[in-house]
Design an enzyme around this catalytic site. Structure first.
Site, mmCIF file in Angstrom:
data_model
loop_
_atom_site.group_PDB
_atom_site.id
_atom_site.type_symbol
_atom_site.label_atom_id
_atom_site.label_comp_id
_atom_site.label_asym_id
_atom_site.label_seq_id
_atom_site.Cartn_x
_atom_site.Cartn_y
_atom_site.Cartn_z
ATOM 1 N N THR A 1 72.436 -19.337 39.786
ATOM 2 C CA THR A 1 73.844 -18.833 38.764
ATOM 3 C C THR A 1 75.125 -19.164 39.826
ATOM 4 O OG1 THR A 1 74.174 -16.969 40.881
ATOM 5 C CG2 THR A 1 74.202 -16.138 38.993
ATOM 6 N N GLU B 1 76.894 -28.659 31.498
ATOM 7 C CA GLU B 1 77.483 -27.004 30.501
ATOM 8 C C GLU B 1 79.202 -27.881 30.052
ATOM 9 O OE1 GLU B 1 77.880 -24.567 33.830
ATOM 10 O OE2 GLU B 1 79.815 -24.523 33.972
ATOM 11 N N ARG C 1 75.283 -24.047 40.725
ATOM 12 C CA ARG C 1 75.741 -24.752 40.054
ATOM 13 C C ARG C 1 74.560 -25.490 39.407
ATOM 14 N NH1 ARG C 1 80.040 -22.911 39.724
ATOM 15 N NH2 ARG C 1 81.968 -23.835 41.355
ATOM 16 N N ALA D 1 79.282 -15.136 35.398
ATOM 17 C CA ALA D 1 78.742 -14.673 36.760
ATOM 18 C C ALA D 1 80.543 -14.017 37.036
ATOM 19 C CB ALA D 1 77.255 -15.242 37.687
ATOM 20 N N PHE D 2 81.235 -14.711 37.175
ATOM 21 C CA PHE D 2 82.146 -14.135 38.298
ATOM 22 C C PHE D 2 82.655 -13.647 37.646
ATOM 23 C CE2 PHE D 2 85.960 -16.624 35.673
ATOM 24 C CZ PHE D 2 85.000 -16.637 34.650
ATOM 25 N N ASP E 1 72.760 -18.872 34.622
ATOM 26 C CA ASP E 1 74.071 -18.971 34.472
ATOM 27 C C ASP E 1 74.845 -20.385 34.366
ATOM 28 O OD1 ASP E 1 76.862 -17.243 33.901
ATOM 29 O OD2 ASP E 1 77.810 -17.839 35.728
ATOM 30 N N HIS F 1 78.285 -19.210 32.312
ATOM 31 C CA HIS F 1 78.902 -20.068 32.899
ATOM 32 C C HIS F 1 79.765 -18.235 33.302
ATOM 33 C CE1 HIS F 1 79.879 -22.100 36.582
ATOM 34 N NE2 HIS F 1 80.395 -21.196 37.296
ATOM 35 N N ARG G 1 78.522 -15.965 51.255
ATOM 36 C CA ARG G 1 79.474 -14.795 50.808
ATOM 37 C C ARG G 1 77.832 -14.374 49.870
ATOM 38 N NH1 ARG G 1 82.756 -18.524 50.539
ATOM 39 N NH2 ARG G 1 84.712 -18.109 52.346
ATOM 40 N N ILE G 2 78.160 -14.920 48.765
ATOM 41 C CA ILE G 2 77.571 -14.225 47.525
ATOM 42 C C ILE G 2 75.592 -13.947 48.081
ATOM 43 C CG2 ILE G 2 76.430 -14.702 44.635
ATOM 44 C CD1 ILE G 2 79.029 -16.437 44.588
HETATM 45 P P1 NAI Z 1 79.408 -20.319 50.722
HETATM 46 O O1 NAI Z 1 80.186 -21.360 51.084
HETATM 47 O O2 NAI Z 1 80.286 -18.207 51.353
HETATM 48 O O3 NAI Z 1 78.031 -20.369 50.646
HETATM 49 C C1 NAI Z 1 77.501 -21.281 50.981
HETATM 50 C C2 NAI Z 1 76.272 -21.117 51.869
HETATM 51 O O4 NAI Z 1 75.202 -22.362 51.393
HETATM 52 C C3 NAI Z 1 76.423 -21.383 52.847
HETATM 53 O O5 NAI Z 1 76.264 -20.388 54.229
HETATM 54 C C4 NAI Z 1 76.286 -22.737 53.346
HETATM 55 O O6 NAI Z 1 76.078 -22.937 54.831
HETATM 56 C C5 NAI Z 1 75.111 -23.077 52.749
HETATM 57 N N1 NAI Z 1 74.314 -24.343 52.367
HETATM 58 C C6 NAI Z 1 75.851 -25.467 52.131
HETATM 59 N N2 NAI Z 1 75.140 -26.413 51.930
HETATM 60 C C7 NAI Z 1 73.063 -26.023 52.056
HETATM 61 C C8 NAI Z 1 72.322 -26.765 52.672
HETATM 62 N N3 NAI Z 1 71.947 -28.187 52.179
HETATM 63 N N4 NAI Z 1 71.282 -26.336 53.176
HETATM 64 C C9 NAI Z 1 71.280 -25.085 52.643
HETATM 65 N N5 NAI Z 1 72.131 -23.824 52.553
HETATM 66 C C10 NAI Z 1 73.036 -24.762 52.458
HETATM 67 O O7 NAI Z 1 79.926 -19.827 49.054
HETATM 68 P P2 NAI Z 1 80.156 -18.298 48.151
HETATM 69 O O8 NAI Z 1 80.841 -17.913 47.754
HETATM 70 O O9 NAI Z 1 78.369 -17.270 48.040
HETATM 71 O O10 NAI Z 1 79.156 -19.079 47.056
HETATM 72 C C11 NAI Z 1 77.752 -20.004 46.501
HETATM 73 C C12 NAI Z 1 78.060 -20.538 45.009
HETATM 74 O O11 NAI Z 1 78.130 -20.056 44.286
HETATM 75 C C13 NAI Z 1 79.448 -21.820 45.202
HETATM 76 O O12 NAI Z 1 79.443 -23.058 45.707
HETATM 77 C C14 NAI Z 1 78.948 -21.590 43.803
HETATM 78 O O13 NAI Z 1 79.112 -22.854 43.034
HETATM 79 C C15 NAI Z 1 78.962 -20.669 42.638
HETATM 80 N N6 NAI Z 1 79.678 -19.785 42.233
HETATM 81 C C16 NAI Z 1 78.960 -19.636 40.773
HETATM 82 C C17 NAI Z 1 79.726 -18.514 40.289
HETATM 83 C C18 NAI Z 1 79.478 -18.284 38.514
HETATM 84 O O14 NAI Z 1 79.919 -17.857 37.856
HETATM 85 N N7 NAI Z 1 78.235 -18.632 38.559
HETATM 86 C C19 NAI Z 1 81.550 -18.404 40.485
HETATM 87 C C20 NAI Z 1 81.053 -18.470 42.358
HETATM 88 C C21 NAI Z 1 80.991 -19.094 43.303
#
Ligand code: NAI
Length: 340
Positions: free
Chosen positions: A233, A264, A235, A298-299, A259, A296, A154-155
């Site tokens: 942004t 942290e 983990r 970004a959200f 971020d 942290h 998504r992101i």
């Molecule tokens: P998502 O689940 O929609 O996308 C994650 C993508 O990573 C998926 O397309 C998946 O296939 C891919 N992926 C997973 N393992 C992989 C690997 N080993 N190699 C290659 N691709 C791989 O998640 P979304 O919503 O895009 O969020 C991503 C991350 O952002 C979250 O897991 C979270 O840790 C982080 N996040 C950080 C925030 C902040 O405030 N800094 C807020 C929200 C999320």
């Protein structure tokens, strides 16, 4: 339902209170994080609501299971801080907010890029002190640069499209291609080594799993272009921080926008401004003029907070009503997804 919120902050309490008018849960707020020392506070609460830095390992889960907890509602997307295997074994279900605003996080990544590139953080401090010199503030055009996006969920997908708008060439990699990005001129799926080798800016958008921990380590940084900008942004532990510090010192890494930070917990979200920082790696990172860190956040947009509150409260209501939990995370499903 009686719900104990852990690690609550002023910025979210009023949003939850507003959204809860439509749900009617009985919310108790605890400012402390959920962990070994605080697990006893959960006594009498069937549902707990936790955030990114609550540490919910096996022994905490055993304690809260004994005192009657049956649901952990995470008010965040990531769930790497919960031992899902132990939760399953103890009959505690775990739900999360899989999506609240991919735009919030993607736009923050862009904010870090623009600030670092054009040295806005440095310019702002200078001008406030009456220093109007431009020395040391030369940036680069984003237009025409190659941007690597690791993770196109998504992101990552929103971020990739924004960078396309700047006129960048966008290289993306993921285990699964996102149909939204396929066929967009300017975006190309490649393997990680090519992305690392070619990109002038690399932004991380994968979850933290055993297979992504320290994805960016010393050898990965060695493969990158000299002067690369790294943005995280996702983990903190996606990056081996000492390796990043080494890369920054040598100049191999031109700049970093972070971020998140692997250590942290206990630092981010807190006001420690009158204390001596005990984390030497973080202290070192903060000395670099070409490192920009946020805590942290970004959200943290109004839209995201409202979506987080609605989904979290609905997850709890669905559990209370015995309905299917659309946003449940389990060890088995996670294992299938992470392939690890
Ligand atoms: P998502 O689940 O929609 O996308 C994650 C993508 O990573 C998926 O397309 C998946 O296939 C891919 N992926 C997973 N393992 C992989 C690997 N080993 N190699 C290659 N691709 C791989 O998640 P979304 O919503 O895009 O969020 C991503 C991350 O952002 C979250 O897991 C979270 O840790 C982080 N996040 C950080 C925030 C902040 O405030 N800094 C807020 C929200 C999320």
């Amino acid at each position: 339902m009686k719900v104990a919120f852990f690690d609550t902050h002023g910025f979210e309490r009023s949003v939850f209170a507003d959204e809860n008018r439509g749900f009617g849960h009985e919310i108790t707020h605890f400012e402390v994080r959920l962990g070994e020392q605080t697990a006893s506070l959960a006594s009498g609460f069937t549902a707990l609501c936790a955030f990114v830095n609550d540490r919910i390992g096996a022994s905490v889960l055993e304690k809260i299971a004994r005192s009657g907890t049956r649901l952990i509602a995470l008010r965040c997307a990531g769930f790497n801080n919960v031992d899902l295997e132990a939760a399953g074994r103890l009959g505690i279900r775990v739900v999360r907010v899989p999506e609240y605003s991919p735009h919030a996080v993607a736009e923050h990544a862009v904010a870090l890029i623009l600030s670092l590139d054009r040295k806005i953080h440095r310019a702002h401090s200078r001008v406030r002190e009456g220093n109007f010199s431009l020395e040391g503030l030369v940036g680069f055009d984003l237009h025409g640069k190659t941007v690597g996006v690791v993770g196109t969920g998504r992101i990552g997908a929103v971020f990739a499209k924004i960078m396309l708008g700047f006129g960048c060439r966008v290289l993306v990699c993921d285990r699964a291609e996102n149909p939204e990005l396929l066929g967009l001129p300017g975006i190309r799926y490649v393997e990680l080594p090519e992305l690392l080798r070619e990109s002038q800016i690399i932004s991380l958008h994968v979850p933290l799993t055993p297979s992504t921990r320290h994805l960016i380590d010393g050898p990965a940084i060695e493969r990158m272009r000299s002067g690369v900008m790294i943005i995280n942004t996702g983990r903190g532990a996606l990056i081996d921080t000492p390796a990043l510090v080494h890369g920054l010192k040598s100049g191999k890494v031109g700049s970093a926008g972070l971020d998140v930070y692997e250590e942290e917990e206990g630092i981010f979200f807190e006001d420690l401004s009158d204390q001596v920082l005990q984390d030497d790696t973080l202290a070192r990172l903060l000395t670099f003029p070409n490192v920009l860190m946020t805590s942290h956040q970004a959200f943290l947009t109004a839209e995201a907070l409202s979506n987080i509150a609605t989904t979290t409260l609905k997850n709890i209501s669905d559990f209370e009503a015995g309905l299917a939990l659309d946003n449940e995370v389990t060890a088995a499903a996670n294992l299938r997804k992470s392939g690890s």
